[in-house]
Structure formats: C-alpha cells, structure tokens
Design an enzyme around this catalytic site. Structure first.
Site, PDB file in Angstrom:
ATOM      1  N   GLY A  12       0.712  -1.085  -0.022  1.00 22.37           N
ATOM      2  CA  GLY A  12       0.020  -0.013  -0.030  1.00 22.37           C
ATOM      3  C   GLY A  12       0.942   1.304  -0.120  1.00 22.37           C
ATOM      4  N   CYS A  13       2.124   1.040  -0.294  1.00 22.24           N
ATOM      5  CA  CYS A  13       2.932   2.437  -0.374  1.00 22.24           C
ATOM      6  C   CYS A  13       3.819   2.533  -1.714  1.00 22.24           C
ATOM      7  CB  CYS A  13       4.032   2.086   0.527  1.00 22.24           C
ATOM      8  SG  CYS A  13       5.069   3.674   0.707  1.00 22.24           S
TER       9      CYS A  13
END
Lengths: 397, 133
Positions: free
Chosen positions: B50-51
């Site tokens: 998620g980054c």
C-alpha cells in the site's frame, strides 16, 4: 493563451495551486459542470424509455452528443460512436467482442510504451483463448522501432490487431500513427488506436484506424464517460460485451435479439449526465481550436523540458525527444513519492509512481518517476513555480 | 508514558512548526534517528503493502513487550515510520491492539492515514496491530 478563467476550480479559491496532473484528469470548465447541473436540476430522466417531456429531452441531449463526437474525430456515421465509461472500457469491448473467437493462431501487437489498460485485457484474452501477444520495443530515443513492427506483422499467420497509444502517457512522445496504420493495413491487420492522451491535443482522424478509444475526463469532460469509435460493420455482428436493458430489441426466456449499433454496446443506464457533459466539453475544445491547443501545449512542453533539463539533479526520460502534453522525470538520489509529497506542500500537484505503465518504466527507469502534465490552462508561470518548488525540495532531499 | 500522552507530545512539537514543508523536513530528520534496519530483513514477505515506495517491518518479542524495526527507501515514509514507532514501540500486545488509530489524526499531518495518499502509514499501523494479535 490563458483559459484559467473558464475554470471555477482555478479561481480565487485555489489560486495557490499549480495543477500539473492533466494527463491523469484534465480540469473541467464551468460550461461543462453547468450543463451537468442542468441535467440533474431540469430534466433528470432516463433515456430511450419514457415518453414524458423530461425523458424526451434527456434522450435528445444524449443522442445529440453522437454527431458532435462524429464530427470531432472525423467519423462517417453516428452509429460508429459508442458511449463507454472510458478508454479502458473501450479497449475491453474490442478485446472481448471483436476478438471474441481469436485463438493461438491470432496476434495482438502492442508497443512497449502501453499503459495497463492496453495490456491487461489482451493478457486476459491470452489466458482464456491462447492469443499471441507481440510487444514492439522503443528505440533509445523513445520512438517505436518500426523494423521490429514490420518483422512482427510479417510473421503473423492468422488474424492480427495492432493496438497502440498515439501519445503514450509515460513518454509523451507522439507515435507516428500514420506509418503504424499503413504498415498494419498493408498486411491486413486491424488497427486500434488509444487516443486518451492524443485526442485532447491533436486533430483526430479515424481514417487511419478501425477503432479509436478515448476518455472524457482527459478532454475537459466528466469522469466515467468515454468513446469507442468502431468503423462501420466491425462490431455489428459480434456478441455484445454486456447484457442488460437498452441493448436489446426483444427479450424472451427462450431467446433475446440484440439491438443495433451503437446501442448494443450500451447496456443498462449509461452515464447520461457524463455523455451530455462530454458533448459540451468537445464543443468547448472545438471553439478554442484543437490546433491552438496543440500549439499552446507544444510550447509549454518544450519550455518545461528545457527547464527540467537545466536542473543538475533531474533526469528527464528521453531528454532530447519532442514531448507533447507531459514530461516524465526523476530526481537523482530521491524517491519520487518524497518529491511529490514535498511539491504538494508548495502547491504543486504532479503525479508520481509508475503511471499505470509499469512495463516501460521498469525497463527504462527501474523505479517510480514524476510526471508533470499540462492542459490548455497551464502557463509558463506554472512551470516556473514547479522549477522553484523543485529547487526548494531538492535542497532538503 | 501512555500512547495518548506520546501522541500529544508529538502533536505539540509539530504544532510549533509553521508550515507543512517544514513539518516534513522535521519528519525526514526523525527518520535519520531510526534504529538501523538489518539488510537481511529486507525481504518481500516483510514488506508492508500500500505504499509507492518500499516499506519493511519486522517485530520481535522482548519480555512482555513488542519491539518493532522498520524502514523505507523513501525518506518521508522513513520519518513517518520513526514517528509511529516512537508512539507504538516497546508496548504490550494489549496496548497495541487496543490503540484507537483515529488518535493519530490529532497529529494534524495532512493525509497521514488517507488510503489514497499511498504513504503506507495506514498499512503500517494495521500491520503493527496485526503482529500484536
């Protein structure tokens, strides 16, 4: 040319913001948002169904957009214009309908510079039906390797579709689409052009392709709406992509008869307000003149590339190639997500990461990038703000 | 110090900084103070999703508390990681599990936990709590 005044979002409220992410979504002029509001406030009804006044008006406004699009891209007939949810939807229709019975004997030819929407639908088709996928690399200067394209087309044994973006969102380098078209058609291949980035800034001419797809939200229109141009007869007999209301002539439990083009590909209630808004956006663009937009964005792109090339720590992707509408770059020894986050604190909005085009960026850059992209409202002052902000950001990274 | 008090301390420190650019400068400096993360732990299975950049997290039990080590190749994320670990490191599993992540919003860092922000901090906090389960 300064068209900022046409955009409410660029008015006093946001005058500190420099928006350089138009390749993802262009801003929407007030005439478009007003028209969408008018639909919901004055005649908010479904189309092709009711016989009351609002339904009649909604249908008239909606269908009135088809000839606007037809004229805008140089198509011959209204029925060649299918309203979609965007570029991705359009490519999926072609992959799943036009190529519905293609097998391992048949081939799709892509460029290395495609974004995911022009890769994944073909991979899905390959997984289901064994379709061959050929990827044509770019030359070191960022242009398509036409020798490789020629070889790939000559090796095709079955049916072939050449599906390429006219202006890739990860390079900003125009494809010589006329040459692609001629080379493909000389060998009997079908041509699909992704015009998501090109239609908003370059005069479109569908005589060079069989299919053209583009999105409303990149040409000053609403999100969730787009166009599939399908040359006459290409999709008429194909099984539709989605079943539902409005795409049928009659339905019995024993048998359904599908509607004619273009409605057989517009199942269910479509984005009525979006289509109507797109019509206004295209008229707005037409009034400015696509040649004027091209000229303006060419100047801005040249200026931005020159300024970025002048920064020691900045590496522009394909630094010598002519760009249109966008410039992709990295900052040496800094992650793009850090740079973009800090630029945002300076009121400068850029895109960071892999731009939904991982294959080309992984192979050419090997890490996430930054992209500054432009619209008719972008000025040289905006580019100067970007450069000033970049200098400030690089000082702490 | 309780988690709430730690957050309050950091909030007061950040509130004294006049603008977002300067806040991020301070956060980047906090990343420089982060406990070194062993290279051999930069494994795919230890990555936090998620980054936009790579972010790794590993936990180990020390007596009654959990000790986390984490890092990122992006300096802002690394600074945010340092800030989160200052709040959550070396606490009991119960403290970490019961911690209300909404409290982090009080730090006033724009978009710190917004999913679309893609700085991965929301995912990092989730993973920290998961490892305490």
């Amino acid at each position: 040319m300064n068209k900022k005044c046409d955009f409410q979002i660029l008015s006093d409220l946001n005058d500190d913001c420099v928006y350089l992410d138009s390749a993802a979504t262009s801003l929407t002029p007030r005439c478009v948002t007003d028209k969408i509001g008018e639909y919901y406030n004055c005649y908010n009804a479904n189309i092709h169904r009711g016989i009351h006044d609002w339904a009649e008006r909604a249908t008239g406004e909606y269908e009135g957009v088809r000839p606007i699009v037809k004229e805008f891209i140089g198509a011959d007939q209204d029925k060649e214009i299918v309203f979609t949810s965007g570029t991705t939807h359009g490519i999926n229709i072609v992959a799943n309908c036009f190529c519905s019975d293609w097998t391992s004997k048949d081939t799709v030819i892509l460029s290395e510079a495609e974004h995911h929407a022009n890769i994944v639908p073909w991979q899905q088709l390959k997984a289901r039906q064994g379709l061959r996928i050929e990827v044509i690399p770019l030359l070191p200067d960022g242009h398509l390797d036409f020798n490789r394209l020629s070889m790939a087309i000559q090796q095709v044994k079955g049916r072939c579709i050449v599906s390429m973006s006219i202006l890739p969102n990860a390079t900003g380098i125009m494809l010589d689409y006329q040459q692609v078209s001629q080379m493909s058609r000389d060998h009997g291949a079908t041509v699909l052009f992704d015009g998501a980035q090109s239609v908003p800034r370059v005069k479109s001419d569908v005589s060079y392709c069989d299919f053209l797809v583009f999105s409303g939200h990149k040409i000053y229109g609403p999100t969730g709406v787009g166009i599939l141009y399908a040359g006459d007869g290409l999709l008429d007999e194909m099984p539709p992509y989605m079943g539902g209301g409005d795409m049928i002539k009659s339905v019995r439990f024993e048998r359904t008869t599908y509607n004619d083009m273009p409605w057989r590909y517009e199942a269910g209630t479509t984005n009525i307000a979006g289509v109507i808004g797109l019509g206004v956006a295209l008229n707005w663009v037409e009034n400015i003149g696509i040649e004027n937009i091209y000229q303006h964005e060419k100047e801005i792109s040249d200026y931005a590339q020159k300024q970025l090339n002048g920064l020691d720590r900045v590496s522009v992707l394909y630094p010598e190639a002519e760009k249109l509408g966008l410039v992709v770059f990295t900052v040496n020894e800094a992650q793009s997500v850090d740079v973009a986050t800090l630029l945002n604190t300076q009121g400068v909005a850029v895109r960071s990461g892999y731009l939904c085009a991982e294959p080309i960026l992984v192979s050419q850059v090997g890490r996430g990038v930054l992209r500054a992209s432009f619209g008719i409202y972008t000025t040289q002052d905006d580019i100067d703000r970007l450069i000033d902000a970049l200098n400030k950001v690089m000082a702490i990274l | 110090m309780t988690i709430e008090a730690e957050i309050q301390d950091i909030k007061e420190m950040l509130d004294d900084i006049p603008d977002d650019f300067a806040k991020y400068s301070t956060i980047i400096e906090m990343g420089d103070e982060l406990e070194p993360y062993p290279e051999e732990f930069k494994l795919d299975e230890l990555k936090v999703p998620g980054c936009q950049s790579d972010l790794w997290l590993v936990a180990e039990r020390k007596d009654d508390v959990l000790h986390y080590r984490a890092t990122s190749d992006a300096v802002i994320v690394k600074g945010l990681v340092a800030l989160m670990l200052q709040i959550l490191n070396d606490r009991t599993p119960e403290e970490i599990r019961d911690f209300d992540t909404d409290l982090l919003k009080e730090l006033g860092i724009k978009g710190l936990l917004t999913p679309g922000r893609q700085n991965g901090v929301g995912s990092l906090v989730q993973r920290i709590q998961l490892l305490a389960a």
